[in-house]
Scaffold this motif. Sequence first.
Motif, short mmCIF file in Angstrom:
data_model
loop_
_atom_site.label_atom_id
_atom_site.label_comp_id
_atom_site.label_asym_id
_atom_site.label_seq_id
_atom_site.Cartn_x
_atom_site.Cartn_y
_atom_site.Cartn_z
N UNK A 103 0.91 -1.20 -0.12
CA UNK A 103 0.08 -0.10 -0.12
C UNK A 103 0.78 1.11 -0.21
N UNK A 104 0.63 2.25 -1.25
CA UNK A 104 1.42 3.38 -1.13
C UNK A 104 0.42 4.45 -1.13
N UNK A 105 -0.63 4.61 -2.00
CA UNK A 105 -1.38 5.66 -2.12
C UNK A 105 -2.75 5.25 -1.75
N UNK A 106 -3.23 4.16 -1.45
CA UNK A 106 -4.43 3.45 -1.26
C UNK A 106 -5.51 4.00 -2.46
N UNK A 107 -4.76 3.64 -3.41
CA UNK A 107 -5.41 3.57 -4.89
C UNK A 107 -5.35 2.22 -5.47
N UNK A 108 -6.13 1.50 -5.47
CA UNK A 108 -6.01 -0.25 -5.85
C UNK A 108 -4.98 -0.27 -6.89
N UNK A 109 -5.24 -0.14 -8.41
CA UNK A 109 -4.44 -0.17 -9.28
C UNK A 109 -2.81 0.33 -9.66
N UNK A 110 -2.97 1.61 -8.80
CA UNK A 110 -1.68 2.21 -8.71
C UNK A 110 -0.67 1.59 -7.78
N UNK A 111 -1.40 1.27 -6.65
CA UNK A 111 -0.50 0.52 -5.64
C UNK A 111 -0.02 -0.82 -6.12
N UNK A 112 -0.85 -1.32 -7.02
CA UNK A 112 -0.45 -2.74 -7.65
C UNK A 112 0.62 -2.50 -8.55
N UNK A 113 0.72 -1.49 -9.31
CA UNK A 113 1.96 -1.30 -10.26
C UNK A 113 3.12 -1.02 -9.39
N UNK A 114 2.96 -0.39 -8.22
CA UNK A 114 4.27 0.24 -7.82
C UNK A 114 4.61 -1.03 -6.85
N UNK A 115 3.75 -1.87 -6.26
CA UNK A 115 4.30 -3.34 -5.76
C UNK A 115 5.09 -3.89 -6.54
N UNK A 116 4.51 -4.17 -7.82
CA UNK A 116 5.31 -4.84 -8.81
C UNK A 116 6.53 -4.28 -9.11
N UNK A 117 6.54 -3.01 -9.38
CA UNK A 117 7.76 -2.18 -9.44
C UNK A 117 8.97 -2.47 -8.58
N UNK A 118 8.65 -2.66 -7.36
CA UNK A 118 9.42 -2.47 -6.25
C UNK A 118 10.00 -4.25 -6.07
N UNK A 119 9.03 -4.95 -6.43
CA UNK A 119 9.21 -6.53 -6.16
C UNK A 119 10.03 -6.94 -7.16
N UNK A 120 9.88 -6.54 -8.54
CA UNK A 120 10.59 -7.16 -9.55
C UNK A 120 11.78 -6.39 -9.89
N UNK A 121 12.08 -5.12 -9.66
CA UNK A 121 13.34 -4.33 -9.94
C UNK A 121 14.37 -4.63 -8.79
N UNK A 122 15.46 -4.98 -9.19
CA UNK A 122 16.28 -5.35 -8.29
C UNK A 122 17.25 -4.27 -7.40
N UNK A 123 16.50 -3.20 -6.97
CA UNK A 123 17.12 -2.13 -6.38
C UNK A 123 17.31 -2.56 -4.74
N UNK A 124 16.39 -3.12 -4.05
CA UNK A 124 16.31 -3.65 -2.67
C UNK A 124 17.95 -4.14 -2.21
N UNK A 125 18.17 -5.32 -3.08
CA UNK A 125 19.51 -5.82 -2.58
C UNK A 125 20.53 -4.89 -2.91
N UNK A 126 20.52 -4.15 -3.56
CA UNK A 126 21.56 -3.08 -3.92
C UNK A 126 21.64 -2.24 -2.80
N UNK A 127 20.70 -1.86 -2.14
CA UNK A 127 20.84 -0.91 -1.18
C UNK A 127 21.10 -1.43 0.24
N UNK A 128 20.70 -2.63 0.61
CA UNK A 128 20.79 -3.25 1.66
C UNK A 128 22.37 -3.52 2.00
N UNK A 129 23.18 -3.68 1.13
CA UNK A 129 24.72 -3.99 1.60
C UNK A 129 24.72 -5.49 1.82
N UNK A 130 23.70 -6.22 1.60
CA UNK A 130 24.10 -7.70 2.17
C UNK A 130 24.96 -8.50 1.18
N UNK A 131 25.11 -7.97 0.03
CA UNK A 131 26.10 -8.32 -1.29
C UNK A 131 27.08 -7.35 -1.60
#
Length: 597
Positions: A264-292
């Motif tokens: 949930x980001x904006x409480x607008x269903x279709x928009x939140x679905x797109x944003x969720x897919x964006x952050x889950x598929x694009x590999x930026x989270x492991x880049x910023x965590x420093x785990x690798x």
Amino acid sequence: MFIKNLKRKWSSKPTTPITITPQLYLALYARLKYPNTYHYALHVSSSEGVSSPSIRTMKYHCKNIIAVTEGTVSIPWVYEAVKIDPESDPRIVVRVLLGDVSHIDMVDSLLEAVPVGEGRKEDFNCVSWVKDALLRLDQAGVISRGDVSGWESVERTALDYVTEKKQQGRFESGWEGDTSRRRLQSWNSPATSNSVVTTISSHATANMSVSRLITIVLLGLVAVTSIPCIMILHFRVGTFDLIESITQKAPHLLLGGPAVLRTVYSHIGPLDAQLTNLISFFPYWPVVTGATPELSLFGVYMGGQLLSCLALVVIEGERKGNAWGPIGFPTIWATSWVFIPFGFVQPVHNLVHVLFSRIGRAKGQADANAISANAKRIALLPVSLTLGYIIPSFVVCLPSPEVVSHHSRQGFLIAWQFFAIWTAVSQFILTGLVSDNKINRLLGIGESPQRKAATALRYTYNFVLVVTGLTHSLILVFGLCHAFIQSYSPETANQLHPLLIFQPISPFLNEKLDAFERGILSLLQHDTYFAGASSLIWALYLYSNVKPGVTFAALVGKATVFTVLFGPCGAALAVMKERDETVFADSTDSVTPKKQN
């Protein structure tokens, strides 16, 4: 006898009508009070009638007149179109044949509509009027068999020709003529004893066309090759399958964990679905965590290179020569990096520039006015890049949950991906908030708009190159220390080896990967290298346009040095900086003064 003569008269071959192609010239007139400067005018020579061999030459120019209005004396600029005889005008120094006129009936109305005396008084003169007039004729399509799109090249050709003739003694008494000079004008071009007719050399144009063709082919190859290396390869080795298998498991965790995926980001269903897919598929989270470590280090490196490409795209979109063209919408180009691989979009951007931009397809040297831009917007660009890209990049790297929560960090990461929009918004707000007086004090009070733009571009280039150079050098030195100084950090020496940080997996690899981190790292590496290679090729081509004598070895040497200092994308920005400074320096060093009459 009468019948015989009549028969001879009617049996003779009919006379073929004489057709004379109208031609356009740039004429330089001598100024007795200022012997090293010239008055500029345009000449159009055409036939008097359909079958008349007589030549009619019209002179179009602006001149000063003395006017007295209510007791006040002024010297305004006025437009004049007058029929002349070039053979009887001793003031003509040279006439440069610019091309044929395909629509002679449109010339008078087009030139009469060119503004006279507009803008600041010190900026308008006969030279600026001729420049604007040629631009209007070129845009109307009335000039054929000639290229007048590059004003700097046209003017330089005329002035260089005058200099050459002065050295030969052409304008001194007793001159017997240059027997080595090939006659360039056709039989219907009015050769005169007191004016020299020349044409713009086509040798440089031919070379420029070859280099442009080579550049188009190379950029096309880079764009096409990026597809299998960035996309197809990672389908084949299983990178995307690994990402999908992790994100689809319950509970839904981000790549590398341990954060739960935010939905949930904006409480607008279709928009939140797109944003969720964006952050889950694009590999930026492991880049910023420093785990690798190697992945995070290259993420920092890529961030610096991305800044240089963003600056290149924005600056190119701001140039006057790209206004309202396909390159004139930098925010759209940069925002597309979110949805389409950066390493594919950037080669396409550069290819479109060479194909369709007036600057990219120029056959002669670049026009300083075309590469100029709004000085205020360019001067504010470093601040806009800081607010829209650099600061958000630091924010997403804040450790979670120690400093920010995982939930908030995901929101920051989503917002960061639209850095092009935040940069544009910052630019818009700052342009309205910052006064023109502050910008004038920064860039020089009383300087011409072109010189202000040159100064603003220099500030922006230097700022971005410093940031890019720091990130490039920091990561490079860090990796080299781990590779060659074993005591530096033995436990991480293998992980932080420069080859692991910078070397992508082979595009011919067929084996499945065991860990998604290696695939993500290779994807980002290919992304950066393809974008950097295409930008460097593009920048070197534009640089060679203004340095026609530069050798291939010199270009390779320049690219190598700049790549070592700034990385591939930073090297492209450094080359573009040199291109701009060369063009502006040539424009400033012109022997033509500002005020001429």
